[in-house]
Enzyme design. Structure first.
Site, PDB file in Angstrom:
ATOM      1  N   SER A 132       0.838  -1.180   0.000  1.00 34.14           N
ATOM      2  CA  SER A 132       0.000   0.000   0.000  1.00 34.14           C
ATOM      3  C   SER A 132       0.888   1.251   0.000  1.00 34.14           C
ATOM      4  CB  SER A 132      -0.947  -0.062   1.202  1.00 34.14           C
ATOM      5  OG  SER A 132      -1.999   0.859   1.082  1.00 34.14           O
ATOM      6  N   ASP A 237      -9.384  -6.196  -5.085  1.00 35.58           N
ATOM      7  CA  ASP A 237      -8.986  -5.067  -4.232  1.00 35.58           C
ATOM      8  C   ASP A 237      -9.934  -3.903  -4.493  1.00 35.58           C
ATOM      9  OD1 ASP A 237      -7.774  -2.899  -2.955  1.00 35.58           O
ATOM     10  OD2 ASP A 237      -5.740  -3.580  -3.424  1.00 35.58           O
ATOM     11  N   HIS A 265      -7.226  -6.120  -0.696  1.00 36.37           N
ATOM     12  CA  HIS A 265      -6.097  -5.242  -0.366  1.00 36.37           C
ATOM     13  C   HIS A 265      -5.121  -5.910   0.594  1.00 36.37           C
ATOM     14  CE1 HIS A 265      -4.248  -1.352  -0.725  1.00 36.37           C
ATOM     15  NE2 HIS A 265      -4.187  -1.194   0.580  1.00 36.37           N
TER      16      HIS A 265
END
Length: 285
Positions: A132, A237, A265
């Site tokens: 991320s 995601d 995610h």
């Protein structure tokens, strides 16, 4: 189930993942080395495990720290082949003070902290695993330090912010609208008020990139990345549209894209065994 924040930018809150984190911690403690290293004016908390020649740095996501983001990796990545270092970036987790802020160069600052931490710990060359926001940090670190970075794996990451991204971020900006269960993990790290305040500050920090040409966070740096790069994308995601990994694949020379059809995610936590095998194979070849 809705997707919310936990360590990485957004995370599916599940009891089984929390159980895995607890088990990871109990197993990992016996081989743990930890401490604080003074880097660029702050004391950065880190944990290190394994004795392998190949050093690997784990870079967490927004508001993330070692055990919210990487429990299964610290526990299960091969400790004979790898020396694995996890850390809490400045202002996150146990690397406080200082309080976290998000100036225009906060990703560059994190990238410099990450590289300088590894140098301070005695590693002359190492690989990066970035999730991320941590993936963005990894991209910048690899572009600016080609002689230091052996290989890189990134997932759930983006090199620019689009209007579609802003809508996704704004939808979860107000943590008071989250359920108590979904807020709990981060409130345990930061306290309710600091968590809410820091999360709002992150929202403002990430939104500032949308005002730049092409919404660039680090688009201009991608062609400078020379290390072997594996991009992993969960096809389910909800927070990172598929055009982001495709952009990375297009602009990072020689990179590879691996799609996980059921991945969201938090794919490295939800499918930890599959993810760890994939990473070990990539780093080892």
């Amino acid at each position: 189930m809705a997707v919310f924040l936990l360590g990485g930018r957004f995370f599916k809150c599940r009891t089984d993942v929390k159980r895995v984190m607890k088990e990871s911690f109990q197993s990992y403690c016996s081989s743990l080395a930890s401490g604080r290293q003074h880097v660029n004016g702050v004391d950065l908390y880190y944990e290190q495990t394994g004795t392998g020649k190949h050093a690997v740095l784990l870079i967490p996501g927004a508001l993330g720290c070692i055990w919210t983001d990487f429990g299964p990796q610290l526990k299960s990545l091969n400790k004979e082949r790898f020396t694995v270092v996890g850390w809490d970036p400045r202002g996150y987790g146990q690397s406080r003070p200082p309080d976290r802020d998000f100036p225009p160069d906060f990703f560059e600052r994190d990238a410099k902290d990450a590289v300088d931490l590894m140098k301070a710990l005695g590693f002359g060359k190492f690989s990066l695993l970035g999730w991320s926001d941590g993936g963005i940090t990894a991209l910048i670190a690899a572009a600016k330090n080609p002689d230091l970075i052996s290989k890189m794996v990134v997932w759930g990451s983006n090199a620019f912010v689009s209007q579609q991204d802003l809508k996704l971020y704004n939808a979860v900006r107000d943590v008071s609208k989250w359920s108590a269960r979904m807020r709990k993990p981060m409130e345990e790290v930061y306290g309710a008020q600091v968590f809410a305040k820091t999360w709002e500050a992150w929202g403002d920090g990430i939104a500032q990139f949308a005002k730049r040409p092409e919404g660039s966070i680090c688009l201009e740096l991608l062609p400078r990345i020379s290390c072997p790069t594996l991009i992993i994308h969960g096809e389910k995601d909800p927070m990172v549209p598929s055009f982001h990994p495709q952009c990375l694949l297009k602009h990072i020379k020689g990179s590879r894209l691996h799609l996980m059809p059921e991945g969201k995610h938090n794919l490295h936590l939800r499918y930890a065994d599959e993810f760890n095998r994939l990473v070990e194979d990539f780093l080892g070849n």
